[in-house]
Design a protein around this motif. Structure first.
Motif, PDB file in Angstrom:
ATOM      1  N   GLY A 167      16.684  10.329 120.466  1.00  0.00           N
ATOM      2  CA  GLY A 167      17.412  10.884 119.334  1.00  0.00           C
ATOM      3  C   GLY A 167      16.855  10.329 118.040  1.00  0.00           C
ATOM      4  O   GLY A 167      16.233   9.275 118.029  1.00  0.00           O
ATOM      5  N   PRO A 168      17.091  11.038 116.939  1.00  0.00           N
ATOM      6  CA  PRO A 168      16.504  10.584 115.668  1.00  0.00           C
ATOM      7  C   PRO A 168      17.214   9.331 115.156  1.00  0.00           C
ATOM      8  O   PRO A 168      18.362   9.095 115.460  1.00  0.00           O
ATOM      9  N   GLY A 169      16.489   8.538 114.392  1.00  0.00           N
ATOM     10  CA  GLY A 169      17.088   7.324 113.854  1.00  0.00           C
ATOM     11  C   GLY A 169      16.004   6.404 113.355  1.00  0.00           C
ATOM     12  O   GLY A 169      14.821   6.622 113.610  1.00  0.00           O
ATOM     13  N   ALA A 170      16.430   5.335 112.659  1.00  0.00           N
ATOM     14  CA  ALA A 170      15.439   4.400 112.111  1.00  0.00           C
ATOM     15  C   ALA A 170      14.651   3.730 113.232  1.00  0.00           C
ATOM     16  O   ALA A 170      13.503   3.338 113.037  1.00  0.00           O
ATOM     17  N   ILE A 171      15.259   3.603 114.404  1.00  0.00           N
ATOM     18  CA  ILE A 171      14.563   2.950 115.527  1.00  0.00           C
ATOM     19  C   ILE A 171      13.279   3.691 115.869  1.00  0.00           C
ATOM     20  O   ILE A 171      12.248   3.077 116.152  1.00  0.00           O
ATOM     21  N   ASP A 172      13.332   5.019 115.820  1.00  0.00           N
ATOM     22  CA  ASP A 172      12.126   5.793 116.109  1.00  0.00           C
ATOM     23  C   ASP A 172      11.007   5.404 115.168  1.00  0.00           C
ATOM     24  O   ASP A 172       9.857   5.229 115.560  1.00  0.00           O
ATOM     25  N   ALA A 173      11.366   5.301 113.876  1.00  0.00           N
ATOM     26  CA  ALA A 173      10.356   4.989 112.875  1.00  0.00           C
ATOM     27  C   ALA A 173       9.780   3.605 113.141  1.00  0.00           C
ATOM     28  O   ALA A 173       8.562   3.411 113.124  1.00  0.00           O
ATOM     29  N   ILE A 174      10.664   2.644 113.413  1.00  0.00           N
ATOM     30  CA  ILE A 174      10.187   1.286 113.670  1.00  0.00           C
ATOM     31  C   ILE A 174       9.258   1.267 114.872  1.00  0.00           C
ATOM     32  O   ILE A 174       8.170   0.687 114.835  1.00  0.00           O
ATOM     33  N   ALA A 175       9.678   1.931 115.933  1.00  0.00           N
ATOM     34  CA  ALA A 175       8.865   1.933 117.151  1.00  0.00           C
ATOM     35  C   ALA A 175       7.510   2.582 116.900  1.00  0.00           C
ATOM     36  O   ALA A 175       6.466   2.028 117.244  1.00  0.00           O
ATOM     37  N   ALA A 176       7.524   3.751 116.283  1.00  0.00           N
ATOM     38  CA  ALA A 176       6.264   4.480 116.100  1.00  0.00           C
ATOM     39  C   ALA A 176       5.306   3.709 115.197  1.00  0.00           C
ATOM     40  O   ALA A 176       4.126   3.548 115.511  1.00  0.00           O
ATOM     41  N   ILE A 177       5.825   3.226 114.062  1.00  0.00           N
ATOM     42  CA  ILE A 177       4.943   2.501 113.140  1.00  0.00           C
ATOM     43  C   ILE A 177       4.503   1.190 113.777  1.00  0.00           C
ATOM     44  O   ILE A 177       3.351   0.764 113.639  1.00  0.00           O
ATOM     45  N   GLY A 178       5.431   0.535 114.503  1.00  0.00           N
ATOM     46  CA  GLY A 178       5.087  -0.722 115.162  1.00  0.00           C
ATOM     47  C   GLY A 178       3.980  -0.535 116.183  1.00  0.00           C
ATOM     48  O   GLY A 178       3.026  -1.308 116.239  1.00  0.00           O
ATOM     49  N   ILE A 179       4.114   0.531 116.989  1.00  0.00           N
ATOM     50  CA  ILE A 179       3.081   0.797 117.993  1.00  0.00           C
ATOM     51  C   ILE A 179       1.734   0.966 117.320  1.00  0.00           C
ATOM     52  O   ILE A 179       0.703   0.499 117.798  1.00  0.00           O
TER      53      ILE A 179
ATOM     54  N   LEU B 144      -7.125   4.619 122.109  1.00  0.00           N
ATOM     55  CA  LEU B 144      -6.008   5.406 122.626  1.00  0.00           C
ATOM     56  C   LEU B 144      -4.885   5.509 121.610  1.00  0.00           C
ATOM     57  O   LEU B 144      -4.393   6.589 121.312  1.00  0.00           O
ATOM     58  N   VAL B 145      -4.476   4.360 121.077  1.00  0.00           N
ATOM     59  CA  VAL B 145      -3.349   4.410 120.148  1.00  0.00           C
ATOM     60  C   VAL B 145      -3.722   5.164 118.880  1.00  0.00           C
ATOM     61  O   VAL B 145      -2.939   5.960 118.360  1.00  0.00           O
ATOM     62  N   PHE B 146      -4.945   4.937 118.392  1.00  0.00           N
ATOM     63  CA  PHE B 146      -5.341   5.629 117.166  1.00  0.00           C
ATOM     64  C   PHE B 146      -5.464   7.126 117.363  1.00  0.00           C
ATOM     65  O   PHE B 146      -5.425   7.881 116.394  1.00  0.00           O
ATOM     66  N   ALA B 147      -5.637   7.549 118.620  1.00  0.00           N
ATOM     67  CA  ALA B 147      -5.794   8.980 118.846  1.00  0.00           C
ATOM     68  C   ALA B 147      -4.487   9.728 118.607  1.00  0.00           C
ATOM     69  O   ALA B 147      -4.490  10.918 118.326  1.00  0.00           O
ATOM     70  N   PHE B 148      -3.367   9.036 118.718  1.00  0.00           N
ATOM     71  CA  PHE B 148      -2.085   9.707 118.539  1.00  0.00           C
ATOM     72  C   PHE B 148      -1.630   9.583 117.099  1.00  0.00           C
ATOM     73  O   PHE B 148      -1.381   8.491 116.631  1.00  0.00           O
ATOM     74  N   PRO B 149      -1.487  10.707 116.410  1.00  0.00           N
ATOM     75  CA  PRO B 149      -0.918  10.609 115.075  1.00  0.00           C
ATOM     76  C   PRO B 149       0.473   9.983 115.162  1.00  0.00           C
ATOM     77  O   PRO B 149       1.253  10.331 116.044  1.00  0.00           O
ATOM     78  N   ALA B 150       0.748   9.052 114.225  1.00  0.00           N
ATOM     79  CA  ALA B 150       2.008   8.294 114.297  1.00  0.00           C
ATOM     80  C   ALA B 150       3.217   9.214 114.297  1.00  0.00           C
ATOM     81  O   ALA B 150       4.229   8.955 114.941  1.00  0.00           O
ATOM     82  N   LEU B 151       3.105  10.319 113.578  1.00  0.00           N
ATOM     83  CA  LEU B 151       4.218  11.249 113.498  1.00  0.00           C
ATOM     84  C   LEU B 151       4.522  11.827 114.868  1.00  0.00           C
ATOM     85  O   LEU B 151       5.678  12.035 115.240  1.00  0.00           O
ATOM     86  N   LEU B 152       3.467  12.054 115.640  1.00  0.00           N
ATOM     87  CA  LEU B 152       3.644  12.599 116.975  1.00  0.00           C
ATOM     88  C   LEU B 152       4.401  11.618 117.846  1.00  0.00           C
ATOM     89  O   LEU B 152       5.324  11.979 118.573  1.00  0.00           O
ATOM     90  N   ILE B 153       3.995  10.329 117.754  1.00  0.00           N
ATOM     91  CA  ILE B 153       4.687   9.312 118.535  1.00  0.00           C
ATOM     92  C   ILE B 153       6.167   9.290 118.167  1.00  0.00           C
ATOM     93  O   ILE B 153       7.048   9.252 119.026  1.00  0.00           O
ATOM     94  N   ALA B 154       6.435   9.313 116.861  1.00  0.00           N
ATOM     95  CA  ALA B 154       7.832   9.265 116.424  1.00  0.00           C
ATOM     96  C   ALA B 154       8.593  10.481 116.918  1.00  0.00           C
ATOM     97  O   ALA B 154       9.747  10.381 117.352  1.00  0.00           O
ATOM     98  N   ALA B 155       7.969  11.659 116.861  1.00  0.00           N
ATOM     99  CA  ALA B 155       8.657  12.869 117.309  1.00  0.00           C
ATOM    100  C   ALA B 155       8.958  12.783 118.800  1.00  0.00           C
ATOM    101  O   ALA B 155      10.041  13.159 119.251  1.00  0.00           O
TER     102      ALA B 155
END
Lengths: 839, 269
Positions: free
Chosen positions: B129-141, B111-122
């Motif tokens: 809202g945009p910010g470093a937190i989005d990046a941390i969350a998406a990459i962390g997930i 499931l997680v691999f099916a979502f491109p990380a960029l999509l999760i971040a978007a």
């Protein structure tokens, strides 16, 4: 999915009309709709006024009122009656005759209560509209209004026909020299010559407006000839270089684009005049002009541009003076400054200006954070709900000083005196008195420091030298495609490329064949088991996507109707869109729709999402396949080469290249490739996608650099895996036996080792696919490709949740499908995997 | 016995160490204030006073690259922490329980691999809202299933060992077995994977920042610097070259380290 496939085939096979000459113009913002009487967005007029729609009069150079649909007019001595003689023998683009009844309908609709016409206020001075005969219109006014003729020349006052009206949102029908051919959402709008136009026929037979907001992409599009001109070029840093380039003509003109730091006059501390004045003193306008606009601007001291009649230069009132700013802040009770937030819309100038402003404000103690919003949230939050302190925005409407008379406007300036002067102005005909009153308006808003007035843009429009007569430069617009002449060589066009269609279907057939072969080898049970588990994944993903959409803030109904929508209209639309049904029901409804190809209707593009998806897939799928092919070839070369030449310099080099390739950011690589290969050598295009109807070669040419940039990191990963596998295999018994039998090393590697190494490589390839998709979104940004990635970004920005849902599920489905295929292919090669033991 | 450290580990450690040192240095000393705009001196080519030149607002590029490293490393390490804290327990649980837990893990990974990380971040940016937190969350997930899988694979092989069976029969609880025996033996595999994931995270964060989903202005960020360098690439190429090299070097160094660690720690070799 048959409907989708049919759409795809249809699009690919659409024959293009044989073109005499066509013109493509780059623009920054895509119009939300194509009817300028229903939305204030300036981007609408850019495309359709006066190309498609015309008004009674038009505003020429120097604010001269010129005839358009009205040949002549008379104003009664008391100023209360305007009599227009209309132009005879004018037809709308749908063939219907233009008569006075149409004027009555259009203007009547604008002044109705509840009208969303952007100029409803000023047109509201009209009390009645008479049509004594089909070619005469009489306007009766409530009071004299000296601004009325000018207002009638604005885009909001164009004449629309009653029976075309509801469709004008997406298929405008007017009386102009061009009519709409097609609108590819998020990409381009194409107009064609109107053969029944009443006036002089345009020289070009087709005009395409291509939406390119990104400054990088805009520059590339010009340099590679993807657009012939760019209206209001968003990369002023490149203007100097373009001026020296003989291939282009740079036209500059002062504009109505007034950039301001808008201040919410309602909120403390900004309701304090001293604080607002301090902000104005703290800002060095020239620095912003230099760094954000690269010199292409002039400071302004109030909400007038130098083009406006009665302009008074008030830039000296708040000349840059940080010391004065600090003193004023201390006087206002903020000796240590305060914290605040600058909210900005997603435009390059806003981001650049805001950074500089934040730095300048920090100097006087106002610590401002910058928050970037997408357009839909900006409109809802700032424009609609007034939830902001500071924002940077440019107002492009001319003579819009009336917004300062509206206390409900987003910055909330409430000054009865100002309103009185406005009223006086409208009822004063004497030119000298008018100038004095206009001056008074400017001085008032300057003295009150309502907003920090920054600068007016000097619009730079870049025109390819082979286009003549495009530059017009009036207060309302700078270019006129109707008079443009394109010289030099035939432009792209011609019959649809059959080879692209054949290739597309051929590949689909091949894929099907491969799938059948694989299934035959792996057996139905394994395939079914794997397929079912991945189907379950897809299902759960759909729940996750649907759930995520519910959490994303932003009311889609409000986003669709715009900031001026009444609560009743919003509620009605919510009910219509089924947004009030229980969650489970809506989810199932969506799912059911997906299963028979109905992805819903996009809220921001007013088109079926399936259509949008088909258009975008026509680019994204071939790009991904192309990238996979390139990466496989590269990986083979690097991986096999590194093993074959192992121990030697070449081997180590190849190994190092694949190591390095892993660490290269693919978008950076793409950026770096563009300059020498596309701009320097013109081997490939630097951005944009002409569409498969322009020919297979042209399409591939556009996709080669992006595919290459995408392929590199993937190739590196695959090469590394391949290398490791081959190294291990080379030492194994069965290969040494083959060598002993006399096979050359290369033959052994190729025919024996490679197929064995293929298994882990195939598995990795499947797993990497989602990275490839993620990478393709970045690459689409670098190369301005209208693919799925850009679509989902735009949709998220517009809060077009239906489209976001659809694209997300398509992206996930792609990954799931490729994973399934890779697993099946690996199992087809290696029987051990078919027993279903987990990796 | 004298240990021969592999070249990849040494060179990787040296490069990464240099990067770390420079980023740490940035907290104590910077040649210029990276946020200080100096518009009359914008777009200057590299020179002794500005070794990497100045950007379109006159800010020193070298200082910005140093400070930009903070965000990149912070995001990468935070995302790593998320991945470890989320993934390792899941993997241990799946390995020790087996059966249904195991298949659930496999499905979760899918499931997680099916979502491109960029999509999760978007999507996250649409909510938060945009910010470093989005990046941390998406990459962390995205890191969670990676570590879950590595943990599970490594733990599973240990569960089969004889001494574990002995421990079970002697009455030790599963939890103590995991904590005392399995976990310490996982560390090599986790370390190698951690290096890989941090290397990938550096690239991912740059990509997210490039499309506006990372740290917001005026915080310096390598990916965002590349984005603003686009139109200036032929007039001021240094703006694109230096941040790009920074990303490349850091990611490359980490992948070298992971290779070296594999050579040293992987018992199979």
């Amino acid at each position: 999915m048959r409907r989708l496939a049919g759409l795809v085939a249809l699009l690919l096979a659409l024959p293009r009309l044989a073109m005499a000459s066509s013109l493509s113009i780059g623009i920054q913002l895509e119009p939300p709709i194509l009817d300028p009487t229903l939305s204030p967005a300036a981007s609408i007029a850019e495309v359709v006024v006066p190309q498609v729609f015309q008004g009674l009069v038009q505003i020429g150079p120097n604010w001269m009122i010129q005839p358009a649909l009205a040949l002549s007019w008379q104003v009664s001595p008391d100023g209360l009656t305007y009599r227009f003689s209309l132009r005879p023998n004018v037809r709308f683009q749908d063939g219907t005759q233009f008569t006075a009844a149409d004027v009555q309908y259009s203007l009547g609709r604008a002044i109705q209560p509840g009208s969303v016409n952007p100029q409803a206020d000023r047109l509201g001075v009209i009390s009645a509209i008479d049509t004594p005969d089909p070619l005469t219109v009489v306007l009766h006014l409530k009071r004299p209004s000296y601004g009325l003729l000018q207002v009638l020349g604005l885009p909001a006052a164009v004449i629309v026909a009653p029976n075309s009206e509801p469709n004008n949102l997406v298929h405008p029908v007017g009386t102009g020299p061009f009519k709409l051919l097609s609108w590819q959402r998020g990409y381009q709008i194409t107009l064609v010559r109107n053969p029944d136009y009443w006036g002089k026929a345009p020289n070009v037979s087709q005009v395409t407006y291509r939406v390119i907001a990104d400054p990088n992409a805009a520059l590339d599009a010009l340099l590679t000839g993807d657009v012939d001109a760019y209206d209001a070029f968003p990369a002023p840093e490149s203007v100097a270089r373009l001026r020296q380039d003989k291939r282009f003509v740079v036209e500059e003109a002062p504009s109505e684009l007034k950039t301001i730091l808008a201040i919410n006059n309602r909120l403390p501390p900004f309701n304090n005049l001293l604080v607002r004045q301090a902000l104005s003193f703290a800002i060095d306008r020239q620095a912003i002009i230099d760094a954000a606009a690269y010199g292409l601007g002039t400071p302004i001291g109030s909400h007038f541009s130098s083009l406006d009649k009665g302009y008074v230069d008030l830039t000296g009132v708040y000349a840059f003076n940080p010391a004065r700013a600090r003193a004023l802040l201390a006087q206002a009770g903020y000796p240590h400054g305060f914290d605040t937030v600058i909210v900005i819309p997603p435009l390059a100038y806003a981001a650049r200006s805001a950074e500089i402003i934040a730095a300048e404000l920090a100097d006087v103690g106002v610590r401002a954070k910058i928050q970037q919003l997408d357009w839909a949230p900006w409109l809802t939050q700032v424009f609609g709900a007034h939830q902001f302190s500071l924002t940077v925005v440019a107002h492009v409407e001319p003579i819009d000083y009336n917004i300062y008379g509206n206390p409900h406007y987003y910055f909330g300036y409430d000054n009865a005196n100002y309103r009185a002067v406005l009223q006086q102005l409208d009822t004063t005909g004497d030119p000298a008195k008018r100038l004095a009153l206009l001056g008074q308006l400017q001085r008032t808003i300057s003295a009150d420091a309502v907003n920090a007035f920054l600068f007016q843009w000097t619009i730079a429009t870049i025109i390819n030298a082979r286009v003549q007569n495009l530059w017009l430069s009036t207060p309302l617009r700078d270019i006129d495609p109707a008079t443009a002449i394109v010289t030099g060589g035939p432009v792209g066009g011609g019959v649809a490329s059959l080879d692209a269609v054949v290739l597309g279907w051929g590949m689909a057939a091949l894929a099907l064949l491969a799938a059948i072969l694989i299934l035959w080898r792996t057996g139905w049970r394994f395939a079914a088991r794997r397929g079912l588990s991945l189907l379950a994944t897809l299902l759960v993903s759909s729940v996750v996507i649907f759930g995520a959409m519910q959490i994303v803030p932003g009311d889609p109904a409000r986003a669709q109707l715009g900031s001026s929508a009444t609560p009743g209209a919003v509620a009605a639309l919510r009910a219509q869109l089924g947004l009030n049904a229980p969650l489970a029901a809506r989810y199932l409804h969506w799912l059911a729709g997906l299963l028979h190809g109905d992805f819903g209707v996009s809220w921001s593009y007013h088109a079926p999402v399936a259509q949008l998806l088909a258009q975008r897939l026509c680019l994204s799928l071939p790009l991904t396949v192309y990238a996979l092919l390139i990466s496989t070839v590269l990986a083979l070369g690097l991986g096999v080469g590194a093993v074959y030449f192992r121990g030697r310099a070449l081997g180590s080099t190849l190994g190092a290249v694949s190591r390095l390739g892993l660490a290269v950011p693919n978008f950076w690589f793409g950026q770096l490739l563009i300059v020498p290969l596309a701009i320097g050598l013109h081997w490939f295009s630097a951005g944009g996608f002409p569409g498969w109807s322009a020919g297979l070669g042209a399409g591939l040419r556009a996709l080669t650099l992006p595919a290459f940039a995408l392929a590199l990191p993937q190739a590196a990963v695959l090469a590394r895996v391949l290398q490791n596998e081959l190294l291990e295999l080379e030492d194994q018994e069965f290969l040494r036996t083959a060598r002993a039998k006399g096979f050359s090393r290369l033959a052994v590697l190729w025919r024996h080792a490679l197929p064995n190494a293929a298994i882990p490589v195939l598995t990795i390839l499947g797993m990497q696919f989602s990275f490839l998709l993620a990478g393709s979104i970045l690459i689409e940004n670098v190369f301005f490709l209208p693919g799925l990635g850009r679509l989902i970004f735009q949709a998220i920005g517009d809060r077009d949740l239906i489209t976001v849902q659809a694209v997300a599920i398509v992206l996930v489905a792609q990954v799931v499908l490729v994973t399934l295929l890779a697993d099946l292919a690996a199992a087809a090669v290696d029987p051990r995997l078919r027993r279903g033991t987990q990796a | 016995m004298k240990r021969n450290w592999p070249l990849s580990l040494v060179s990787g450690a040296v490069i990464f160490g240099a990067v770390l040192l420079l980023v740490a240095l940035s907290y104590v000393w910077l040649p210029w204030n990276p946020l200080a705009m100096d518009i009359p001196h914008r777009l200057l080519a590299p020179s002794p006073s500005h070794p990497f030149g100045t950007d379109q607002f006159g800010r020193d590029v070298f200082a910005n690259v140093l400070v930009g490293g903070r965000i990149s490393l912070a995001v990468a390490v935070s995302a790593l922490a998320i991945g470890l804290l989320g993934g390792v327990p899941i993997g241990l649980f799946a390995a020790s329980q087996g059966g249904i837990a195991d298949s659930l893990l496999a499905r979760f990974n899918d499931l997680v691999f099916a979502f491109p990380a960029l999509l999760i971040a978007a999507l996250i940016s649409g909510v938060a809202g945009p910010g470093a937190i989005d990046a941390i969350a998406a990459i962390g997930i995205f890191n969670i299933p990676v570590f879950a899988r590595v943990t599970r694979a490594a733990a599973r092989s240990f569960w089969q060992r004889d001494y574990i069976a002995a421990a079970i029969t002697s009455g030790k609880t599963r939890f103590r077995i995991v904590a005392g025996h399995i976990f310490p033996n996982l560390l090599p595999a986790l370390l190698i994977q951690a290096a890989i994931q941090v290397s990938l995270a550096i690239l991912a964060e740059a990509g997210l920042a490039y499309v506006g989903l990372g740290a917001q202005p005026p915080a310096p960020d390598w990916g965002r610097m590349l984005q603003s360098a686009g139109t200036l690439i032929d007039t001021a190429p240094w703006l694109a070259i230096f941040p790009g090299i920074a990303i490349l070097l850091t990611s490359f160094a980490l992948s070298l380290i992971s290779d070296g660690l594999r050579d040293v720690l992987d018992p199979r070799r």
